[in-house]
Design an enzyme around this catalytic site. Structure first.
Site, PDB file in Angstrom:
ATOM      1  N   ASP A 104     -31.905  -4.487  38.413  1.00  0.00           N
ATOM      2  CA  ASP A 104     -30.435  -3.645  39.557  1.00  0.00           C
ATOM      3  C   ASP A 104     -30.395  -2.843  39.194  1.00  0.00           C
ATOM      4  O   ASP A 104     -30.642  -2.521  38.037  1.00  0.00           O
ATOM      5  CB  ASP A 104     -30.157  -5.520  39.660  1.00  0.00           C
ATOM      6  CG  ASP A 104     -28.796  -4.926  41.140  1.00  0.00           C
ATOM      7  OD1 ASP A 104     -29.312  -4.167  41.556  1.00  0.00           O
ATOM      8  OD2 ASP A 104     -27.989  -5.831  41.277  1.00  0.00           O
ATOM      9  N   ASP A 133     -27.114   2.031  45.317  1.00  0.00           N
ATOM     10  CA  ASP A 133     -26.240   2.144  46.666  1.00  0.00           C
ATOM     11  C   ASP A 133     -24.844   1.920  46.242  1.00  0.00           C
ATOM     12  O   ASP A 133     -24.584   1.241  45.278  1.00  0.00           O
ATOM     13  CB  ASP A 133     -26.668   0.897  47.328  1.00  0.00           C
ATOM     14  CG  ASP A 133     -26.761  -0.774  46.639  1.00  0.00           C
ATOM     15  OD1 ASP A 133     -26.902  -0.335  45.270  1.00  0.00           O
ATOM     16  OD2 ASP A 133     -26.374  -1.625  47.222  1.00  0.00           O
ATOM     17  N   CYS A 157     -27.515 -37.185  40.364  1.00  0.00           N
ATOM     18  CA  CYS A 157     -29.041 -36.337  40.693  1.00  0.00           C
ATOM     19  C   CYS A 157     -30.135 -36.939  40.311  1.00  0.00           C
ATOM     20  O   CYS A 157     -29.521 -38.063  39.267  1.00  0.00           O
ATOM     21  CB  CYS A 157     -28.659 -35.245  39.729  1.00  0.00           C
ATOM     22  SG  CYS A 157     -29.961 -34.319  39.810  1.00  0.00           S
ATOM     23  N   CYS A 207     -33.070 -34.890  38.758  1.00  0.00           N
ATOM     24  CA  CYS A 207     -33.881 -34.239  38.190  1.00  0.00           C
ATOM     25  C   CYS A 207     -34.065 -34.589  36.470  1.00  0.00           C
ATOM     26  O   CYS A 207     -33.154 -35.570  36.038  1.00  0.00           O
ATOM     27  CB  CYS A 207     -32.545 -33.043  38.162  1.00  0.00           C
ATOM     28  SG  CYS A 207     -31.726 -32.023  36.485  1.00  0.00           S
ATOM     29  N   CYS A 265     -30.604 -34.857  33.987  1.00  0.00           N
ATOM     30  CA  CYS A 265     -29.856 -36.106  35.117  1.00  0.00           C
ATOM     31  C   CYS A 265     -30.273 -37.087  34.022  1.00  0.00           C
ATOM     32  O   CYS A 265     -30.250 -38.009  34.731  1.00  0.00           O
ATOM     33  CB  CYS A 265     -29.044 -35.764  36.164  1.00  0.00           C
ATOM     34  SG  CYS A 265     -27.977 -34.667  36.341  1.00  0.00           S
TER      35      CYS A 265
END
Lengths: 647, 647
Positions: free
Chosen positions: B89, B124, B274, B276, B279
């Site tokens: 960026d 931009d 969760c 995952c 977790c």
């Protein structure tokens, strides 16, 4: 056994349950262990998922001479090498599936007792959805009789008596009521597997609710054979505490993976849409390359990870108060589940659900679609608005709707109108009519509705609006705005008075505001937010308004005043004499000491604690419904806030 | 760079994207790496999540003399130790947040090129949602000018030119169109972070769609700053290919955990909802005990697991064709997201979306609520029914609705009516009117709607019914049933003829059935299912009807017949001369050889392949829309089924 409610939401509950083999938090899932062939051992399940409880089949053990011998010698815990709680099933389901199970109902209960099962199950009669009412009735009767005959043999084992009754709600409720009258410990809802297999969730909902309406609320309820997480949240919201899963293994054997939104065939997947430890360890290609048995085991583990995750989400949702939101999210994944939610709009069922709905919650009400308008909390608000709220004037100014309609007007415009004190201010909101006086009260200020609403919701809100306005004269907001001026509000106290009066009537019933408040009134506001905090009458602190839900907390003086003016049994919880000294010391009132309770009190409502002679003892907050208070042997019924001095 | 569509659903796509550093599958997420402080290293991300691409900030590197030196010497890949694709960026966002970034737009592009970024970004001008149209217009103009000036400096680097334009759709589209005319390689949609921070998802949807309508469809689209998985599925359905997440780290620093349904504060959770690996490894209590830095890292990992899981789910949904279902499920978790879905009912936007909607899908249409009735596929069905379906008679029998309304009547009752051949048979279904002839055609037989439908859906279906019936004479089913007899259907061929005629008109346009079928007709049915399989006319195999979606596959003879009777440009894809020999060999037609295409062809439609002189070359199945065929340089536009013999 102890069974005690710790948290609650919808008609669901998070409980502590104990057996001789330890503590279990509900809602929970009992993985099904086949003692003949364990795909995953209980030990591994304990290690990975922390399971405290499982279910195995006493019939399979009984039929296998070797297993039977070992189980009788050293117990079922040693047999399957698990030191947590073990529930055993009786062979009923095998009889349903294979049809040729010949078992003596008493013998199988004795056998379960003898192998030291923590929770045994009677040999009930499986009622199929297709059977006639007469056949179903016979099955129910036989189940009840077997329960009666089995109970004397249970010994120290807890005994589960399944509720049968096919798809006939009246039979389900009758069966539940009869079994509850016996000293059974645990209530599976049986005969529902064929409904779930055919995604007949509407019928499932009716079966659960019929059973729940007949069951002793203080006993655990188990949805027998429910192993797909898709139905867990709805079943919990209706009051189920346990599930059991053989699905994890059956689906795995069939190459199918369980997900929150349904089931996917492993072979059809291009990648594994999951982050569980199995799906994080293997790519789809790697899993495909494992030998078939190992792959099946890994898929079974995945299936359990997803199932237990759903239970964890449900427990968090109960604790935080967004169980209905979760149910509605899950319903969006399956049209039949979404159809089942519509069953809950039926007035008798909604009335039953409303009893269990907490008075307020930690989390905002999130709109998910038209069904949100039919949540028990919305139903209660609308019902109370029509029966408890009393507009002061005949002329009403109606404001157009907006997401948070009330707050946006809290400014110049509202002040202009308020000085013309002979009008009511009502917002035509997406939740239905919202009088300005109630705009900080739960669930109004705590609701998140989008600006664009479904047509059905709009119409429902409009209907309520018309019902609410009745024959008062209505001025539209546009007309009124044009005659408003720039002058500031002269007597803000007048509006504050209207607010505390309206909120107290909505919360405690009509007449409460007259009982609580007198002319010598001081309203203390938060310096930071400008919101009402404390109300002092004649020098006494009567009530406080809570910042989080805009509802009142009773002070002892408020309790005194309500007690004097609001008649028995309203707002009362009646404590047994044994408990009176403890209440006076400010201790909580336990369920087993509750003699009676106003049936209109809801969980987390403010209440008056009285003795049998209606002597006022103190004020508190209920944690249970009336029926729970009267049936639970464990746990707090009312958290005492303040009590009269011991004397 | 190559960018090629591999799978598609809604206006979303699963693409292969390549940079000099390898292959990436989209939709995908670029984790944001702060070169100053990496909470999780790119290597660890690669190991855990298999990331192929990430984003870092060239402005941060540029401002830090040490990083700058190292980056210029050994490249950005060495600097952050990652050998996959790196996007950088430019400092635009930092300028928006801190307001004091002084950078030369050309210099920062040159710098990105010099540190060998795979995808650099121009500097931009960030358009904020609050700015006026005039200010926004100036920003857009400046952005376009900077793009023009930057492009010559890009070297071998791919250059990303963000689409700006605040909340003004016409500016967004203008900016997109101007940038697409330049040789930019990659299109971020910029300036949307403030919209997402305020959950202004309706505005976000308008911004994405306006940009997409102006953008070259053959270039990747990146939703800049979108890091919460809640919005991924909707953004993908609208055509976004990339997201980037600093949210995983920002939220973790703030003690917040990301979930599919939103965000939860770690401290507020009673357990971790969760499964995952994080977790599953830690309990909530164990995670709480870690030192703060380590806990933050673990939460960040959890956040990434959830984010990448959502992308995997989305990719599977695209491949299997249930992306709209997923979008609607996610919308049920958030009222603002659900509101945003309603924006897609606007006719111009729905028309745009319908272009990209595949002709049929692998998965059934699942109903999730009123919004399902507004899916592009439903819109197309209703539009075609009103414009392409021609009832044979003036008298119509209307059947009552049911879940799968058609199949239940496939029996005695239908046969009774069919022998009175001067009536049309129409089911008043929850999807709107369903003429019997179309009842096996996608999406009708492949829809799963519940029995209980929301009021809005019912009304919508009713409205369509009235529109469809127009001024034909209607007999209700009840009336008709009473006059039916037990005689079996005498000429089933008559109904089969009506079916093939109606389906071919719906699929190819009015007149198609006359073009395809003649009197000497043989209909070959499946022995197992009794369903139509092949249609032979005058001894030629003209078309086959597919079992999975009830639509026709063109045989070469069918193509010949349509080509003769249906005028150019209808149904045609025009191949360049270079491609003609390959088509004749039965090879696929690649996008870069497509000169023109009937704008009414949809992805997966059957089509005619012709040369510039409209010489018929073969029949095939489109994989792309017209605009995609004309802009993509890579990938297959039409999969040739059969071609005329080379000669």
């Amino acid at each position: 056994m102890t069974f005690e409610i710790k948290e609650r939401d919808a008609a669901g509950r998070l409980c502590h349950f104990t057996t001789k083999h330890g503590d279990v938090t509900t809602p929970n899932l009992l993985p099904v262990i086949n003692p003949n062939k364990m795909m995953i051992t209980p030990k591994e399940m304990k290690r990975r998922f922390g399971i405290d409880i499982l279910i195995t089949n006493s019939y399979i053990i009984y039929k296998n001479p070797e297993l039977k011998k070992k189980a009788l010698e050293s117990g079922v815990h040693a047999l399957i090498d698990f030191d947590g709680s073990i529930m055993t099933d009786s062979g009923t389901f095998q009889n349903y599936v294979y049809g040729d199970v010949h078992l003596d109902p008493i013998e199988i209960v004795q056998f379960q007792r003898d192998i030291k099962s923590d929770i045994g199950t009677i040999l009930d009669v499986f009622g199929t959805p297709g059977q006639t009412k007469t056949v179903s009735e016979q099955g129910v009767q036989e189940t009840i009789e077997r329960a009666i005959k089995s109970i004397p043999h249970k010994g120290e084992m807890l005994l589960a008596c399944p509720v049968q009754g096919s798809v006939y709600p009246e039979l389900r409720e009758h069966c539940a009521r009869q079994l509850s009258a016996l000293s059974a410990d645990f209530f599976p809802i049986g005969g529902v597997v064929p409904l779930m297999e055919n995604q007949r969730y509407s019928d499932l909902v009716r079966c659960i609710l019929a059973a729940k309406q007949g069951l002793d609320p203080s006993k655990p309820v188990h949805l027998f054979g429910a192993g797909h997480p898709l139905v867990f949240s709805l079943a919990v919201a209706l009051g189920c505490d346990f599930f059991d899963s053989s699905a994890y293994a059956k689906y795995a054997n069939d190459g199918r993976m369980i997900f929150q939104w349904g089931t996917e065939k492993f072979d059809d997947l291009t990648e594994l849409p999951c982050s569980c430890p199995i799906c994080s360890k293997y790519t789809k290609a790697e899993l495909a390359e494992l030998d078939s048995k190992e792959r099946t085991t890994q898929i079974a583990l995945h299936n359990l990870y997803i199932s237990f995750m759903e239970l964890k989400i449900i427990r968090v949702a109960i604790t935080e108060g967004w169980l209905w939101e979760l149910v509605e999210q899950r319903a969006a994944a399956n049209p039949f589940l979404s159809e089942a939610l519509r069953v809950l709009r039926e007035p008798t069922l909604l009335n039953w659900l409303e009893q269990y709905e907490p008075a307020s919650k930690k989390t905002a009400v999130f709109y998910t679609g038209p069904q949100t308008m039919y949540r028990p909390m919305m139903f209660r608000y609308h019902k109370r608005l029509l029966s408890r709220y009393e507009p002061l004037f005949h002329t009403t100014v109606v404001f157009p709707e907006g997401t948070k309609p009330y707050s946006m007007f809290y400014s110049r415009e509202m002040n202009h109108i308020l000085k013309h004190k002979n009008v009511n201010l009502v917002v035509q909101s997406t939740l239905g009519p919202v009088p300005f006086e109630l705009d900080e009260m739960y669930p109004l200020a705590q609701s998140v509705f989008p600006l664009c609403i479904d047509q059905e919701t709009e119409e429902k809100a409009q209907q309520l609006m018309e019902k609410f306005l009745g024959n008062t004269d209505v001025i539209g907001w546009d007309n009124y705005a044009s005659i408003s001026s720039e002058e500031p509000l002269k007597h803000p106290m007048d509006f504050d008075k209207r607010r505390i009066s309206a909120v107290s009537d909505m919360q405690f019933g009509r007449g409460a505001s007259e009982a609580l408040f007198t002319e010598r009134l001081r309203i203390v506001k938060s310096k930071r937010t400008g919101k009402i905090r404390n109300i002092i009458c004649d020098g006494y602190h009567v009530v406080s308004m809570r910042a989080e839900d805009g509802l009142f907390t009773l002070k002892i003086e408020g309790g005194h005043r309500l007690h004097k003016r609001i008649k028995h049994p309203l707002l009362r919880v009646v404590a047994a004499d044994d408990a009176v000294p403890f209440i006076k010391e400010g201790k909580s009132l336990f369920a087993k000491f509750v003699l009676e309770c106003d049936p209109d009190l809801r969980p987390f409502d403010e209440c008056l604690i009285v003795d049998e002679q209606d002597t006022f003892l103190g004020v508190g907050r209920t944690l249970l419904t009336r029926s729970e208070m009267l049936s639970f042997r464990h746990g707090v019924a009312v958290k005492t806030r303040e009590s009269i001095k011991q004397g």
